[in-house]
Enzyme design. Structure first.
Site, PDB file in Angstrom:
ATOM      1  N   CYS A   1       0.784  -1.235   0.000  1.00  0.00           N
ATOM      2  CA  CYS A   1       0.000   0.000   0.000  1.00  0.00           C
ATOM      3  C   CYS A   1       0.823   1.296   0.000  1.00  0.00           C
ATOM      4  O   CYS A   1       0.470   2.233  -0.747  1.00  0.00           O
ATOM      5  CB  CYS A   1      -1.014  -0.004   1.141  1.00  0.00           C
ATOM      6  SG  CYS A   1      -0.518  -0.844   2.635  1.00  0.00           S
TER       7      CYS A   1
ATOM      8  N   ARG B   1       7.467 -11.186   4.769  1.00  0.00           N
ATOM      9  CA  ARG B   1       7.144 -11.019   6.192  1.00  0.00           C
ATOM     10  C   ARG B   1       7.860 -12.093   6.993  1.00  0.00           C
ATOM     11  O   ARG B   1       7.865 -13.268   6.607  1.00  0.00           O
ATOM     12  CB  ARG B   1       5.630 -11.117   6.425  1.00  0.00           C
ATOM     13  CG  ARG B   1       4.835 -10.041   5.703  1.00  0.00           C
ATOM     14  CD  ARG B   1       3.348 -10.180   5.933  1.00  0.00           C
ATOM     15  NE  ARG B   1       2.602  -9.223   5.115  1.00  0.00           N
ATOM     16  CZ  ARG B   1       1.275  -9.159   5.065  1.00  0.00           C
ATOM     17  NH1 ARG B   1       0.543  -9.999   5.785  1.00  0.00           N
ATOM     18  NH2 ARG B   1       0.682  -8.267   4.284  1.00  0.00           N
TER      19      ARG B   1
ATOM     20  N   GLN C   1       0.816 -10.770  -3.340  1.00  0.00           N
ATOM     21  CA  GLN C   1      -0.562 -10.381  -3.060  1.00  0.00           C
ATOM     22  C   GLN C   1      -1.237  -9.867  -4.331  1.00  0.00           C
ATOM     23  O   GLN C   1      -0.619  -9.182  -5.135  1.00  0.00           O
ATOM     24  CB  GLN C   1      -0.597  -9.273  -1.999  1.00  0.00           C
ATOM     25  CG  GLN C   1      -0.183  -9.727  -0.610  1.00  0.00           C
ATOM     26  CD  GLN C   1      -0.307  -8.599   0.394  1.00  0.00           C
ATOM     27  OE1 GLN C   1       0.256  -7.539   0.198  1.00  0.00           O
ATOM     28  NE2 GLN C   1      -1.039  -8.827   1.465  1.00  0.00           N
TER      29      GLN C   1
ATOM     30  N   ASP D   1      -3.065  -7.359  -4.868  1.00  0.00           N
ATOM     31  CA  ASP D   1      -3.467  -6.122  -4.199  1.00  0.00           C
ATOM     32  C   ASP D   1      -4.119  -5.130  -5.159  1.00  0.00           C
ATOM     33  O   ASP D   1      -3.777  -5.083  -6.342  1.00  0.00           O
ATOM     34  CB  ASP D   1      -2.232  -5.440  -3.601  1.00  0.00           C
ATOM     35  CG  ASP D   1      -2.204  -5.542  -2.086  1.00  0.00           C
ATOM     36  OD1 ASP D   1      -3.267  -5.784  -1.494  1.00  0.00           O
ATOM     37  OD2 ASP D   1      -1.121  -5.387  -1.516  1.00  0.00           O
TER      38      ASP D   1
ATOM     39  N   HIS E   1      -5.536  -0.823  -4.786  1.00  0.00           N
ATOM     40  CA  HIS E   1      -5.810   0.334  -3.941  1.00  0.00           C
ATOM     41  C   HIS E   1      -6.643   1.308  -4.749  1.00  0.00           C
ATOM     42  O   HIS E   1      -6.235   1.732  -5.828  1.00  0.00           O
ATOM     43  CB  HIS E   1      -4.505   0.958  -3.455  1.00  0.00           C
ATOM     44  CG  HIS E   1      -3.698   0.005  -2.624  1.00  0.00           C
ATOM     45  ND1 HIS E   1      -2.678  -0.743  -3.156  1.00  0.00           N
ATOM     46  CD2 HIS E   1      -3.812  -0.365  -1.324  1.00  0.00           C
ATOM     47  CE1 HIS E   1      -2.173  -1.519  -2.202  1.00  0.00           C
ATOM     48  NE2 HIS E   1      -2.845  -1.313  -1.089  1.00  0.00           N
TER      49      HIS E   1
ATOM     50  N   LYS F   1     -12.468  -3.464   8.092  1.00  0.00           N
ATOM     51  CA  LYS F   1     -12.413  -4.250   6.869  1.00  0.00           C
ATOM     52  C   LYS F   1     -13.590  -5.214   6.782  1.00  0.00           C
ATOM     53  O   LYS F   1     -14.252  -5.521   7.774  1.00  0.00           O
ATOM     54  CB  LYS F   1     -11.105  -5.031   6.793  1.00  0.00           C
ATOM     55  CG  LYS F   1     -10.896  -6.019   7.947  1.00  0.00           C
ATOM     56  CD  LYS F   1      -9.580  -6.766   7.800  1.00  0.00           C
ATOM     57  CE  LYS F   1      -9.385  -7.759   8.952  1.00  0.00           C
ATOM     58  NZ  LYS F   1      -8.234  -8.659   8.731  1.00  0.00           N
TER      59      LYS F   1
ATOM     60  N   HIS G   1      -8.285  -0.519   0.363  1.00  0.00           N
ATOM     61  CA  HIS G   1      -7.388  -1.637   0.086  1.00  0.00           C
ATOM     62  C   HIS G   1      -8.260  -2.862  -0.199  1.00  0.00           C
ATOM     63  O   HIS G   1      -9.249  -3.096   0.505  1.00  0.00           O
ATOM     64  CB  HIS G   1      -6.513  -1.970   1.301  1.00  0.00           C
ATOM     65  CG  HIS G   1      -5.781  -0.810   1.887  1.00  0.00           C
ATOM     66  ND1 HIS G   1      -4.407  -0.723   1.897  1.00  0.00           N
ATOM     67  CD2 HIS G   1      -6.223   0.315   2.526  1.00  0.00           C
ATOM     68  CE1 HIS G   1      -4.031   0.389   2.505  1.00  0.00           C
ATOM     69  NE2 HIS G   1      -5.117   1.044   2.899  1.00  0.00           N
TER      70      HIS G   1
END
Length: 644
Positions: free
Chosen positions: A339, A368, A386, A388, A390, A470, A516
């Site tokens: 992000c 991670r 991911q 992802d 945004h 979320k 997100h």
């Protein structure tokens, strides 16, 4: 003199009057005796209560049987107490840590000189069922915390319960104990009305567990188990458990040559060619859907300056899971999330309200640091990609954008056969950034979008991301197991932290809202879930090898190769088996590799220009003219069809 009355509101909003002090069981019995006998626990004004508990005020009530999550929690929690009681009776001197219900069953941590064996587990199971037959009624006792400490120091010596009371429960003035027969345990409850409700139980495994998760503390033995109201339900569960072992993605990943793990990179998956085909098909599929929805694809660096992570809030809230390095004597971090990079892309030029919503997606590789003990195949890794996105929009656009995302997520899941999807709205956690007022408004925005989209959902208190609430999407796979995949997260904080702006219709600067979202969660975990969901038998459009061509003898090689070339030209992933092996052996090997279709080539097929086709699991499905079968395959790929 008439007794005092209270009003009880039921889930259908009907209201009835009852005498004050009536038990939850008594209220259920006025609806039907069968309901009362099936109810395990009552929810009174949002709080879980024993069904024997008196109701003394106007209340909203909901009853939970074993078919609800809360019913199962109470059922398995009581069984964990029954297991502890059985261990105390069979192996005196055992001490007990904690024994909570978990997603599938329960466990209890035990400190005992005896190392529990499979034979011991069977003895404990038998004693649990014997305790069930005693028809013991768990009874709650409320007392001062100091009195509870004295109880576990003297009457039932248990240092772990004392420590819990002195540390975890130190801010509580009063606590509760539950007793069933001669066994008493520290517990908030609630519990089953009788041990007799537990009709079947299976203790599944024993593992080591440090007390309080501290490797410097005592190693306890953690016994896992599961229980049900009927033996039939346990038999079905154990059958599914065996099937799950066969479908284990780690096992199938090796057998199907999808991926591997190596000690040179623990927790970092190595993708083989077959696995890359799966990954690339998933990416191509999702990319095409996003481009249709006017998304723009971006890619951001894996390593970024540490200042960025301080600015985003990740450093303060997530640094224990991050990897760090230095470049040119400056501190950098390997990105754990995509992000912040998206905010920098947004910030490269001034935006107008006419440019919004701006939908940016990235198949971004993140890292991670996960503890070695929790690594689990593709389900828990240290590097993953991911899916992802945004979305930057105005506050007025939030609801429409969230509704579009919900539709996208449901459409994608239906493609993979996930037709049972549960939705959760996760609210403010203990560690968060931003003001409580902004959080409250964010939560209301998501709830409104769900309500207006007609989506049923449950509240998941305190499970939001640190930067915003979320919506989480949980699917059931073919074995009826739950997997949390997609998420939609609302973020008012990060745009402000990064100074993001747009010029509104009023010609003034405003801060955009950042949404997100992920559909798969990560490609790695999603491949793991899909592998187990399909048992390695992927739909034709996903399968690494779609067709195997099996000539019966050398004389058939020439025609088999022409079929191979034709299928390759049409874009299919094909292999040809020209080994000097019997056709039965070749068929069995293709079956083991879970290749969707096999084309058997013999004398008649070579003469006629046809193919005899076998389908994985179904066997012979007939003879086809080659062009006819190619069109059949194309249709199946185009429609991304599953197998009937």
């Amino acid at each position: 003199m008439s007794s005092e009355k209270i009003k009880i509101t039921f889930p259908d909003n009907s209201v009835k009057e009852f005498d004050k002090g009536i038990s939850a069981y008594g209220i259920a019995a006025t609806i039907s005796q069968r309901l009362a006998d099936d109810v395990l626990v009552a929810e009174v004004n949002g709080k879980m209560k024993d069904i024997s508990s008196p109701v003394n005020e106007d209340s909203k009530i909901m009853f939970h049987k074993f078919d609800s999550e809360k019913g199962k929690e109470v059922f398995w929690h009581t069984t964990s107490h029954m297991m502890a009681q059985a261990i105390e009776e069979l192996f005196p001197g055992a001490k007990f840590g904690v024994g909570p219900p978990i997603e599938n069953g329960f466990y209890y941590d035990i400190d005992s000189d005896r190392k529990f064996t499979e034979e011991d587990l069977k003895k404990i199971e038998d004693r649990i069922l014997e305790i069930s037959k005693r028809d013991l009624k768990p009874e709650r006792t409320d007392l001062k915390r100091t009195d509870a400490i004295e109880f576990f120091r003297s009457k039932r010596v248990d240092p772990y319960k004392v420590e819990i009371l002195e540390t975890i429960a130190k801010d509580e003035e009063n606590v509760s104990l539950y007793s069933q027969g001669e066994f008493t345990d520290l517990c908030r409850g609630p519990h089953l009305p009788s041990t007799q409700k537990v009709k079947s139980v299976k203790l599944l495994s024993v593992s080591g567990s440090y007390w309080r998760g501290d490797e410097k503390r005592q190693m306890l033995q953690r016994i896992y188990g599961i229980s049900f109201p009927k033996q039939k339900e346990l038999d079905e569960y154990l059958k599914n458990l065996e099937e799950a072992k066969k479908r284990d993605h780690r096992k199938l990943g090796k057998e199907l040559d999808l991926f591997s793990f190596h000690e040179e990179g623990p927790g970092f998956p190595f993708w083989h060619n077959n696995g890359m085909i799966l990954l690339n098909n998933l990416k191509e599929y999702l990319r095409s859907k996003l481009i249709e929805l006017d998304y723009q694809e971006i890619n951001t660096p894996i390593i970024l300056n540490q200042k960025l992570w301080l600015q985003s809030g990740h450093y303060d809230n997530y640094k224990e899971n991050m990897y760090f390095t230095d470049i040119d004597e400056r501190d950098y971090a390997v990105k754990p999330m995509n992000c912040p990079g998206s905010t920098l892309v947004y910030r490269t030029g001034m935006k107008s309200y006419r440019d919004l919503p701006l939908r940016l997606f990235e198949f971004g590789l993140v890292h991670r640091h996960e503890l070695s003990g929790v690594l689990n195949g593709l389900f828990r890794v240290r590097s993953f990609t991911q899916d992802d996105a945004h979305i930057f929009c105005t506050p007025e656009m939030i609801e429409d954008e969230v509704k579009l995302l919900i539709k996208l997520i449901f459409d994608v899941y239906n493609t993979f056969g996930f037709d049972d999807v549960q939705v959760y709205l996760s609210t403010r956690p203990e560690k968060f950034i931003g003001s409580p007022e902004v959080w409250d408004n964010s939560e209301k925005s998501l709830a409104s979008a769900l309500d207006n989209a007609g989506i049923k959902y449950k509240i998941n208190e305190g499970d939001g991301a640190f930067y915003g609430p979320k919506i989480d999407f949980v699917v059931k796979d073919s074995l009826r197991r739950n997997w949390q995949l997609g998420t939609i997260q609302l973020d008012f904080s990060m745009p402000e932290r990064f100074g993001l702006e747009y010029i509104g219709s009023d010609s003034n600067s405003h801060i955009p809202v950042m949404i997100h979202r992920a559909v798969f969660g990560s490609f790695e975990r999603f491949v793991g879930v899909l592998t187990e969901h399909y048992g390695g038998f992927f739909p034709l459009w996903l399968a690494p090898v779609q067709v195997s061509i099996l000539p019966i003898a050398d004389a058939h090689f020439e025609y088999a190769r022409s079929v191979y070339d034709r299928l390759r030209k049409e874009g299919f992933r094909v292999k040809i088996d020209e080994r000097n092996e019997k056709i039965g052996y070749k068929i069995r090997e293709s079956e083991n590799l879970k290749i969707p279709y096999m084309m058997i080539i013999g004398d008649k097929e070579a003469e006629e220009g046809s193919v005899s086709v076998r389908q994985h699991k179904k066997g012979d499905i007939g003879k086809f003219e080659l062009n006819e079968f190619i069109e059949k395959l194309k249709l199946q790929v185009r429609e991304k069809a599953g197998y009937n």
